[in-house]
Design a protein around this motif. Structure first.
Motif, PDB file in Angstrom:
ATOM      1  N   ASP A   1       0.708  -1.367  -0.132  1.00  0.00           N
ATOM      2  CA  ASP A   1       0.097  -0.192   0.052  1.00  0.00           C
ATOM      3  C   ASP A   1       0.851   1.312  -0.055  1.00  0.00           C
ATOM      4  O   ASP A   1       2.228   1.359  -0.112  1.00  0.00           O
ATOM      5  N   VAL A   2       0.305   2.454   0.067  1.00  0.00           N
ATOM      6  CA  VAL A   2       0.787   3.941  -0.031  1.00  0.00           C
ATOM      7  C   VAL A   2       1.720   3.720   1.420  1.00  0.00           C
ATOM      8  O   VAL A   2       1.180   3.237   2.571  1.00  0.00           O
ATOM      9  N   TYR A   3       2.985   4.047   1.278  1.00  0.00           N
ATOM     10  CA  TYR A   3       3.937   4.061   2.472  1.00  0.00           C
ATOM     11  C   TYR A   3       3.603   5.384   3.528  1.00  0.00           C
ATOM     12  O   TYR A   3       3.703   6.336   2.909  1.00  0.00           O
ATOM     13  N   ARG A   4       3.136   5.177   4.643  1.00  0.00           N
ATOM     14  CA  ARG A   4       2.883   6.044   5.279  1.00  0.00           C
ATOM     15  C   ARG A   4       3.961   6.565   6.600  1.00  0.00           C
ATOM     16  O   ARG A   4       3.488   7.371   7.368  1.00  0.00           O
ATOM     17  N   GLY A   5       4.762   5.918   6.547  1.00  0.00           N
ATOM     18  CA  GLY A   5       6.010   6.049   7.629  1.00  0.00           C
ATOM     19  C   GLY A   5       6.967   7.249   7.065  1.00  0.00           C
ATOM     20  O   GLY A   5       6.617   7.830   6.045  1.00  0.00           O
ATOM     21  N   LYS A   6       8.020   7.421   7.822  1.00  0.00           N
ATOM     22  CA  LYS A   6       9.100   8.506   7.576  1.00  0.00           C
ATOM     23  C   LYS A   6       9.779   7.656   6.078  1.00  0.00           C
ATOM     24  O   LYS A   6      10.305   6.753   6.260  1.00  0.00           O
ATOM     25  N   HIS A   7       9.961   8.775   5.331  1.00  0.00           N
ATOM     26  CA  HIS A   7      10.571   8.135   4.108  1.00  0.00           C
ATOM     27  C   HIS A   7      11.927   7.811   4.355  1.00  0.00           C
ATOM     28  O   HIS A   7      12.591   6.961   3.644  1.00  0.00           O
ATOM     29  N   LYS A   8      12.604   8.215   5.309  1.00  0.00           N
ATOM     30  CA  LYS A   8      14.126   7.848   5.626  1.00  0.00           C
ATOM     31  C   LYS A   8      14.101   6.343   6.032  1.00  0.00           C
ATOM     32  O   LYS A   8      15.344   5.709   6.026  1.00  0.00           O
ATOM     33  N   ASN A   9      12.979   5.816   6.653  1.00  0.00           N
ATOM     34  CA  ASN A   9      12.748   4.573   6.936  1.00  0.00           C
ATOM     35  C   ASN A   9      12.377   3.456   5.823  1.00  0.00           C
ATOM     36  O   ASN A   9      12.159   2.326   6.075  1.00  0.00           O
ATOM     37  N   TYR A  10      12.307   4.269   4.728  1.00  0.00           N
ATOM     38  CA  TYR A  10      11.620   3.291   3.490  1.00  0.00           C
ATOM     39  C   TYR A  10      12.506   2.083   3.404  1.00  0.00           C
ATOM     40  O   TYR A  10      12.184   0.852   3.287  1.00  0.00           O
ATOM     41  N   SER A  11      13.756   2.244   3.163  1.00  0.00           N
ATOM     42  CA  SER A  11      14.524   1.302   2.775  1.00  0.00           C
ATOM     43  C   SER A  11      14.805   0.218   3.801  1.00  0.00           C
ATOM     44  O   SER A  11      14.912  -0.783   3.550  1.00  0.00           O
ATOM     45  N   LEU A  12      14.596   0.674   5.085  1.00  0.00           N
ATOM     46  CA  LEU A  12      14.805  -0.254   6.264  1.00  0.00           C
ATOM     47  C   LEU A  12      13.583  -1.113   6.275  1.00  0.00           C
ATOM     48  O   LEU A  12      14.018  -2.241   6.568  1.00  0.00           O
ATOM     49  N   THR A  13      12.514  -0.489   6.085  1.00  0.00           N
ATOM     50  CA  THR A  13      11.263  -1.063   5.738  1.00  0.00           C
ATOM     51  C   THR A  13      11.256  -2.346   4.818  1.00  0.00           C
ATOM     52  O   THR A  13      11.098  -3.543   5.250  1.00  0.00           O
ATOM     53  N   TRP A  14      11.914  -2.042   3.732  1.00  0.00           N
ATOM     54  CA  TRP A  14      11.963  -3.011   2.665  1.00  0.00           C
ATOM     55  C   TRP A  14      12.974  -4.347   3.029  1.00  0.00           C
ATOM     56  O   TRP A  14      12.818  -5.390   2.478  1.00  0.00           O
ATOM     57  N   SER A  15      14.209  -3.778   3.837  1.00  0.00           N
ATOM     58  CA  SER A  15      15.103  -4.721   4.044  1.00  0.00           C
ATOM     59  C   SER A  15      14.642  -5.677   5.149  1.00  0.00           C
ATOM     60  O   SER A  15      14.935  -6.959   5.090  1.00  0.00           O
TER      61      SER A  15
END
Length: 122
Positions: A95-109
Motif C-alpha cells: 500500500d501507500v507508505y505512510r511512515g517516515k521516508h528515511k525508513n523506507y529502505s529499512l522497511t523493505w530490508s
C-alpha cells in the motif's frame, strides 16, 4: 539458483526499476546470469550476461523461435515473480507508505529478511 533476496535498493519518489538499477551502481559478477523482463531493455550495455525477452517489431510478428525463447525465459522468471509476490503480501510494502521516508529502505530490508526467513532462504 537461489531465491534469496540478496540486496534491496530503493529510489526517491516514483522511478522506473531500470532507472533505480542504473543509479545504484550495484556490482554484479560478470558470470552472474541476470534474467530481466522487457522493462530492462538496454541491460546488455550494463551487464553482458543478461537475458531479455524479444519484443515484437511494429508490423512484424514474432517468429516461432523468438516465441520459444520468450516462453523459456518466462518459465525461469516465474520463480522471481513468486518472490516478489511474497514481499507484497506485507501491506506495508504493498500500500501507500505512510511512515517516515528515511525508513523506507529499512522497511523493505526487514520485509526481505522476513521473506528469506519464512521460506528458508537464509
Amino acid at each position: 539458483m537461489t531465491l534469496s533476496i540478496l540486496s534491496v535498493v530503493v529510489g526517491k519518489g516514483s522511478q522506473h526499476d531500470f532507472s533505480v538499477f542504473k543509479g545504484c551502481r550495484l556490482l554484479l559478477h560478470p558470470d552472474a546470469l541476470l534474467l530481466a523482463d522487457s522493462g530492462y531493455q538496454g541491460m546488455h550495455g550494463l551487464h553482458q550476461n543478461s537475458v531479455l525477452p524479444i519484443k515484437k517489431q511494429k508490423g512484424k510478428p514474432l517468429s516461432a523461435e523468438d516465441k520459444a525463447h520468450n516462453k523459456a525465459l518466462s518459465k525461469r522468471r516465474v520463480f522471481i515473480e513468486h518472490v516478489n509476490r511474497r514481499c507484497k503480501i506485507f501491506r506495508i510494502v504493498k500500500d501507500v507508505y505512510r511512515g517516515k521516508h528515511k525508513n523506507y529502505s529499512l522497511t523493505w530490508s526487514l520485509v526481505a529478511a522476513l521473506v528469506n526467513l519464512r521460506y528458508g532462504n537464509i
